[in-house]
Design a protein around this motif. Structure first.
Motif, PDB file in Angstrom:
ATOM      1  N   ALA A   1      -1.310  41.865   0.999  1.00 48.73           N
ATOM      2  CA  ALA A   1      -0.103  41.920  -0.091  1.00 48.73           C
ATOM      3  C   ALA A   1      -0.766  41.663  -1.718  1.00 48.73           C
ATOM      4  CB  ALA A   1      -0.949  40.040  -0.242  1.00 48.73           C
ATOM      5  N   ASN A   2       0.177  42.456  -2.244  1.00 52.35           N
ATOM      6  CA  ASN A   2       0.097  42.737  -3.304  1.00 52.35           C
ATOM      7  C   ASN A   2       1.373  42.115  -4.618  1.00 52.35           C
ATOM      8  OD1 ASN A   2       2.593  44.761  -2.245  1.00 52.35           O
ATOM      9  ND2 ASN A   2       2.671  44.904  -4.320  1.00 52.35           N
ATOM     10  N   SER A   3       0.452  41.869  -5.961  1.00 52.72           N
ATOM     11  CA  SER A   3       1.790  41.402  -6.839  1.00 52.72           C
ATOM     12  C   SER A   3       2.327  42.627  -6.896  1.00 52.72           C
ATOM     13  CB  SER A   3       0.870  41.277  -8.346  1.00 52.72           C
ATOM     14  OG  SER A   3       0.090  42.107  -8.575  1.00 52.72           O
ATOM     15  N   GLY A   4       3.713  42.133  -7.823  1.00 54.42           N
ATOM     16  CA  GLY A   4       4.655  43.422  -8.158  1.00 54.42           C
ATOM     17  C   GLY A   4       5.511  42.966  -8.582  1.00 54.42           C
ATOM     18  N   PRO A   5       6.647  43.712  -9.056  1.00 49.13           N
ATOM     19  CA  PRO A   5       7.923  43.063  -8.559  1.00 49.13           C
ATOM     20  C   PRO A   5       8.909  42.689  -7.962  1.00 49.13           C
ATOM     21  CG  PRO A   5       8.359  46.074  -9.447  1.00 49.13           C
ATOM     22  CD  PRO A   5       6.658  45.204  -8.037  1.00 49.13           C
ATOM     23  N   VAL A   6       9.350  41.366  -8.106  1.00 41.11           N
ATOM     24  CA  VAL A   6      10.151  40.214  -6.752  1.00 41.11           C
ATOM     25  C   VAL A   6      10.566  41.985  -6.256  1.00 41.11           C
ATOM     26  CG1 VAL A   6      11.913  38.289  -6.837  1.00 41.11           C
ATOM     27  CG2 VAL A   6      10.024  38.401  -8.263  1.00 41.11           C
ATOM     28  N   VAL A   7      11.129  41.423  -5.251  1.00 37.85           N
ATOM     29  CA  VAL A   7      11.590  41.078  -4.042  1.00 37.85           C
ATOM     30  C   VAL A   7      12.489  41.041  -3.661  1.00 37.85           C
ATOM     31  CG1 VAL A   7      11.051  43.049  -1.367  1.00 37.85           C
ATOM     32  CG2 VAL A   7       9.858  43.320  -2.939  1.00 37.85           C
ATOM     33  N   PRO A   8      13.728  41.188  -3.235  1.00 36.85           N
ATOM     34  CA  PRO A   8      15.066  39.905  -2.992  1.00 36.85           C
ATOM     35  C   PRO A   8      14.924  39.898  -1.585  1.00 36.85           C
ATOM     36  CG  PRO A   8      15.911  41.310  -4.249  1.00 36.85           C
ATOM     37  CD  PRO A   8      14.971  42.061  -4.479  1.00 36.85           C
ATOM     38  N   PRO A   9      15.019  38.718  -1.467  1.00 41.66           N
ATOM     39  CA  PRO A   9      14.821  38.090   0.487  1.00 41.66           C
ATOM     40  C   PRO A   9      15.295  39.671   1.289  1.00 41.66           C
ATOM     41  CG  PRO A   9      14.085  36.807  -0.465  1.00 41.66           C
ATOM     42  CD  PRO A   9      15.074  37.146  -1.353  1.00 41.66           C
ATOM     43  N   GLY A  10      16.495  39.960   1.039  1.00 45.08           N
ATOM     44  CA  GLY A  10      17.967  40.202   1.721  1.00 45.08           C
ATOM     45  C   GLY A  10      17.416  41.867   1.479  1.00 45.08           C
ATOM     46  N   ALA A  11      16.625  42.428   0.935  1.00 44.48           N
ATOM     47  CA  ALA A  11      16.337  43.544   0.524  1.00 44.48           C
ATOM     48  C   ALA A  11      15.212  44.103   1.668  1.00 44.48           C
ATOM     49  CB  ALA A  11      15.989  44.548  -1.013  1.00 44.48           C
ATOM     50  N   VAL A  12      14.305  43.090   1.959  1.00 45.68           N
ATOM     51  CA  VAL A  12      13.594  43.412   3.292  1.00 45.68           C
ATOM     52  C   VAL A  12      13.792  44.243   4.034  1.00 45.68           C
ATOM     53  CG1 VAL A  12      11.079  41.957   3.803  1.00 45.68           C
ATOM     54  CG2 VAL A  12      11.429  41.272   1.648  1.00 45.68           C
TER      55      VAL A  12
ATOM     56  N   GLN B   1       7.407  38.109  -1.653  1.00 51.00           N
ATOM     57  CA  GLN B   1       6.161  36.543  -2.097  1.00 51.00           C
ATOM     58  C   GLN B   1       7.174  35.926  -3.098  1.00 51.00           C
ATOM     59  OE1 GLN B   1       1.382  36.854  -1.433  1.00 51.00           O
ATOM     60  NE2 GLN B   1       2.473  38.919  -2.556  1.00 51.00           N
ATOM     61  N   HIS B   2       7.057  34.750  -3.412  1.00 52.87           N
ATOM     62  CA  HIS B   2       8.179  34.228  -4.672  1.00 52.87           C
ATOM     63  C   HIS B   2       8.028  35.259  -5.462  1.00 52.87           C
ATOM     64  CE1 HIS B   2      10.420  31.320  -6.298  1.00 52.87           C
ATOM     65  NE2 HIS B   2       9.264  30.541  -7.344  1.00 52.87           N
ATOM     66  N   ASP B   3       6.143  35.089  -6.128  1.00 53.62           N
ATOM     67  CA  ASP B   3       5.932  35.638  -7.182  1.00 53.62           C
ATOM     68  C   ASP B   3       6.458  37.131  -7.625  1.00 53.62           C
ATOM     69  OD1 ASP B   3       5.879  33.028  -8.446  1.00 53.62           O
ATOM     70  OD2 ASP B   3       3.743  33.015  -7.813  1.00 53.62           O
ATOM     71  N   GLY B   4       6.652  37.782  -6.579  1.00 54.49           N
ATOM     72  CA  GLY B   4       6.991  38.814  -6.429  1.00 54.49           C
ATOM     73  C   GLY B   4       5.774  39.925  -5.581  1.00 54.49           C
TER      74      GLY B   4
END
Length: 177
Positions: free
Chosen positions: A112-123, A164-167
């Motif tokens: 797992a990593n921090s980073g920019p928010v990834v929209p769940p629909g883009a996963v 992840q919710h926080d990115g």
């Protein structure tokens, strides 16, 4: 001008290598040997050390024994791609958490990593070749998660990618022993 040409050549070579790995993994596993995901993950973290240091990332590693069988070169490339993505798509001062452990009937790697928010629909599209959420150049060619998906499929493994919710992402890989 020479530096720009060198970067273009390096990028083209990297893309050709990644496409070859993708093509090989799409053909399935041709050799299988015993390996430990903890050693593979440790090696990948060592290779990623310059990028980790450059971004000042905090790494939390809990690398328990995680023996499995498979094509060692493909599994090493898959784990490297997952670690490399966690570094490339992070933010200065962020973090990476990586664990390996035995799993009933196999082994698990979780990163797992921090980073920019990834929209769940883009996963779901992240494992498609050349798919990127941002157009910002990061040195990659857009094949890292595609290769990871192809290698996991070739090994009959389960690769689960979640935002992840926080990115950042939370990725779980389960390989049978």
């Amino acid at each position: 001008m020479a530096a720009r040409v060198r970067r273009s050549v390096d990028r083209a070579e990297h893309m050709i290598e990644a496409l070859l790995v993708l093509a090989i993994s799409d053909q399935g596993v041709t050799s299988s040997e015993l390996l430990d995901l903890s050693a593979v993950a440790e090696d990948a973290l060592e290779l990623a050390a310059p990028g980790i240091a450059k971004l000042g990332l905090r790494v939390e590693a809990d690398l328990g024994s995680a023996e499995t069988t498979g094509d060692q070169q493909l599994i090493e490339r898959m784990v490297w791609n997952l670690v490399d993505n966690a570094v490339r798509h992070n933010e200065p001062g962020g973090w990476i958490r990586i664990t390996t452990a035995r799993y009933p009937g196999g082994a698990e790697l979780r990163i797992a990593n921090s980073g920019p928010v990834v929209p769940p629909g883009a996963v779901p599209t992240l494992a498609e070749p050349f798919r990127r959420i941002t157009k910002q150049p990061d040195g990659g060619v857009g094949l890292g998660l595609s290769i990871a998906q192809s290698v996991s499929t070739a090994h009959g493994a389960q690769l689960d990618i979640r935002s992840q919710h926080d990115g950042g992402l939370d990725i779980s890989l389960i390989l049978r022993a």
